[in-house]
Design a protein around this motif. Structure first.
Motif, PDB file in Angstrom:
ATOM      1  N   THR A  37       0.702  -1.205  -0.101  1.00 18.85           N
ATOM      2  CA  THR A  37       0.050  -0.032   0.064  1.00 18.85           C
ATOM      3  C   THR A  37       0.891   1.415  -0.151  1.00 18.85           C
ATOM      4  OG1 THR A  37      -1.808  -1.124   1.185  1.00 18.85           O
ATOM      5  CG2 THR A  37      -1.798   1.251   1.188  1.00 18.85           C
ATOM      6  N   GLN A  48      -4.922  -1.575  -8.739  1.00 15.15           N
ATOM      7  CA  GLN A  48      -6.001  -1.960  -9.744  1.00 15.15           C
ATOM      8  C   GLN A  48      -7.117  -0.691  -9.447  1.00 15.15           C
ATOM      9  OE1 GLN A  48      -6.499  -5.723  -7.649  1.00 15.15           O
ATOM     10  NE2 GLN A  48      -7.592  -5.042  -5.887  1.00 15.15           N
ATOM     11  N   GLN A  50     -10.691   0.968  -8.886  1.00 15.62           N
ATOM     12  CA  GLN A  50     -12.055   0.746  -7.934  1.00 15.62           C
ATOM     13  C   GLN A  50     -12.791  -0.241  -8.290  1.00 15.62           C
ATOM     14  OE1 GLN A  50     -11.843   2.420  -4.896  1.00 15.62           O
ATOM     15  NE2 GLN A  50     -13.509   0.768  -4.503  1.00 15.62           N
ATOM     16  N   SER A  53     -11.362  -3.484  -7.492  1.00 14.14           N
ATOM     17  CA  SER A  53     -11.306  -3.791  -5.858  1.00 14.14           C
ATOM     18  C   SER A  53     -12.771  -4.086  -5.647  1.00 14.14           C
ATOM     19  CB  SER A  53     -10.959  -2.418  -5.212  1.00 14.14           C
ATOM     20  OG  SER A  53      -9.660  -2.201  -5.675  1.00 14.14           O
ATOM     21  N   LYS A  56     -13.556  -8.025  -6.552  1.00 14.56           N
ATOM     22  CA  LYS A  56     -13.261  -8.790  -5.590  1.00 14.56           C
ATOM     23  C   LYS A  56     -13.694  -8.952  -4.492  1.00 14.56           C
ATOM     24  CE  LYS A  56      -8.379  -8.891  -5.765  1.00 14.56           C
ATOM     25  NZ  LYS A  56      -6.947  -8.509  -5.503  1.00 14.56           N
ATOM     26  N   ASN A  57     -13.887  -7.897  -3.822  1.00 11.96           N
ATOM     27  CA  ASN A  57     -14.702  -7.838  -2.351  1.00 11.96           C
ATOM     28  C   ASN A  57     -15.819  -8.427  -2.662  1.00 11.96           C
ATOM     29  OD1 ASN A  57     -12.335  -6.639  -1.313  1.00 11.96           O
ATOM     30  ND2 ASN A  57     -13.111  -4.429  -1.497  1.00 11.96           N
TER      31      ASN A  57
END
Length: 505
Positions: A37, A48, A50, A53, A56-57
């Motif tokens: 990070t 990557q 938004q 992200s 994936k979440n």
């Protein structure tokens, strides 16, 4: 702040953004989340988008509807792929999780309204439908993390970098360096990243380590056991010898095995517990390796034996003086027999699965024979008179030794059979000279020669990369490379000697 250049490295081919993102991906994969990070923040280059992200979440949280919606919103995607395979994978996971939790109606709703309308993979749809009627005890449901890994295949690498991308690049670079190294003979585990890899001649068995003198006449054949713990040799002096190879690489005399005629060849059992020895036109004897005890004698009154080999299932294959191939059980009972006057029974090999026999046909072809059907499947024509041949451990390639024509390297892969390469340099004009494959992944070829030398080739080079220092004083008839100690080679000669070769001290 000065503007950063778009590439890194001296050749200007590595894009800075891709380079940083791949490093960031590797840091996260290795568990260094905070450092990853920090790299994103300091470089200003996000790992990557938004959307990715969120996607994936959503998958990891089981928010299936939202994950499909997010996929539709992602740019750079092949929409046909998205609506077919990727969507199928997501809805299938939802279906299976509903079924696992006994939400039968919800699973049926997913199948009817989401999976079936995709109109793909009909066999799998039927399997899922049958699960709602009679659910199996074990649904074998993959984890959401595993599903996310599969979804990697539907997303462009520029959007979702594979977790092991950096490792893959490095491993490929190591492989390319290894392929360009003619002397590479160490495990890749021993290759360092700190410098460009390059082996020297010291990785190969090029120095005489021992000279074994127990034979009193020409040594015709020798072979290491599959586990590398024994070496067997056979001689014109009517004997064979079992030598023991210590953990330290020293070769010690074990047992002398007697015959009434010169011993042509030997063959190790698949488990290396026993050894066959074949006298010239005489008998085959079976011995216990660790004690040298004679276990059985195979003999016939109407003919003699001239070759032998172990079948993987524990039977014995024997070539005879009357052009026959005989299959024997361990007690000597004849299980099968067939004859072909065009075959030369003095040279014979059998594949690891026991289904194919290789022999010389009319002096200038290799015959591949179906053992059960007793039928020649195909002939591999050569460019001259064949003296001997050697089959690789994986049965994929064959070394063929020819009079005055060097060594020919053949592929045996079905559909790709053919001559791959020729190897030059050794002298073979009158006698049977045997070569072998060896070293790391059988990358090297070794052979004796009528001029008393031992030659080593790299598979990719027609000319020898090494001619071993002259230790022998007669024709070198046979060589054998230890299959487990890739730095040990043995050679046998008419000078009665066996030389053990290893890396320079």
């Amino acid at each position: 702040m000065a503007q950063l250049v778009e590439t890194v490295g001296s050749k200007g081919v590595v894009k800075r953004t891709e380079f940083v993102r791949i490093i960031t991906r590797a840091l996260h994969s290795l568990g260094y989340e905070e450092i990853g990070t920090l790299l994103e923040n300091q470089s200003g280059i996000p790992l990557q988008s938004q959307e990715i992200s969120s996607f994936k979440n959503q998958v990891l949280a089981g928010n299936w509807d939202q994950s499909v919606e997010t996929l539709h919103a992602i740019s750079l995607l092949d929409k046909s792929t998205l609506t077919s395979q990727a969507s199928f994978l997501i809805w299938e996971q939802q279906f299976l999780e509903f079924l696992r939790d006994d939400h039968i109606l919800d699973s049926l709703n997913t199948l009817r309204k989401k999976i079936a309308p995709l109109d793909i993979n009909s066999n799998r749809v039927q399997e899922l439908a049958s699960c709602t009627i009679s659910p199996p005890e074990d649904l074998n449901i993959e984890s959401r993390l595993e599903i996310l890994e599969k979804l990697h295949n539907f997303l462009p690498p520029s959007l979702m970098i594979h977790p092991t991308r950096l490792e893959s690049i490095i491993e490929e670079a190591i492989s390319l360096r290894r392929l360009s190294c003619l002397y590479h003979n160490i495990s890749d585990r021993n290759v360092s990243l700190y410098s460009d890899h390059k082996c020297g001649m010291s990785r190969l068995p090029c120095q005489s380590k021992q000279i074994l003198h127990m034979h009193v006449d020409e040594v015709w054949f020798l072979q290491f056991s599959h586990n590398g713990k024994y070496l067997a040799s056979s001689s014109k002096d009517e004997s064979a010898i079992i030598w023991e190879v210590t953990d330290g690489g020293e070769v010690l005399f074990g047992h002398k095995l007697g015959h009434e005629k010169p011993v042509l060849t030997v063959s190790w059992s698949p488990d290396d517990d026993q050894l066959l020895t074949c006298g010239e036109g005489e008998v085959i004897k079976r011995w216990e390796a660790n004690s040298g005890r004679l276990l059985h004698v195979y003999e016939r009154t109407d003919f003699g034996f001239i070759s032998c080999a172990w079948c993987p299932v524990g039977f014995i294959l024997a070539g005879t003086t009357d052009q026959s191939i005989i299959l024997l059980d361990l007690e000597g009972a004849e299980l099968d027999c067939w004859k072909d006057y065009a075959l030369r029974m003095s040279e014979m090999a059998i594949t690891n699965d026991g289904t194919r026999i290789l022999s010389i046909y009319e002096d200038s072809s290799i015959a591949v024979i179906d053992r059960e059907k007793k039928k020649i499947l195909r002939l591999l024509p050569q460019e001259g008179v064949i003296t001997s041949f050697s089959l690789s451990n994986d049965n994929k390639v064959l070394l063929v030794n020819l009079l005055n024509r060097g060594i020919h390297f053949w592929s045996l892969l079905e559909g790709y059979e053919g001559l791959i390469s020729r190897y030059e340099g050794r002298i073979s004009t009158r006698f049977i000279i045997r070569s072998c494959l060896g070293g790391l992944e059988e990358t090297f070829i070794a052979s004796g020669s009528e001029d008393s030398r031992v030659f080593i080739w790299h598979r990719g080079q027609r000319i020898p990369i090494m001619q071993l220092q002259s230790i022998h004083t007669g024709t070198v008839n046979c060589v054998s490379w230890n299959p487990t100690n890739i730095h040990m080679l043995a050679s046998a000669s008419d000078d009665h000697k066996i030389v053990i070769w290893g890396p320079p001290s």
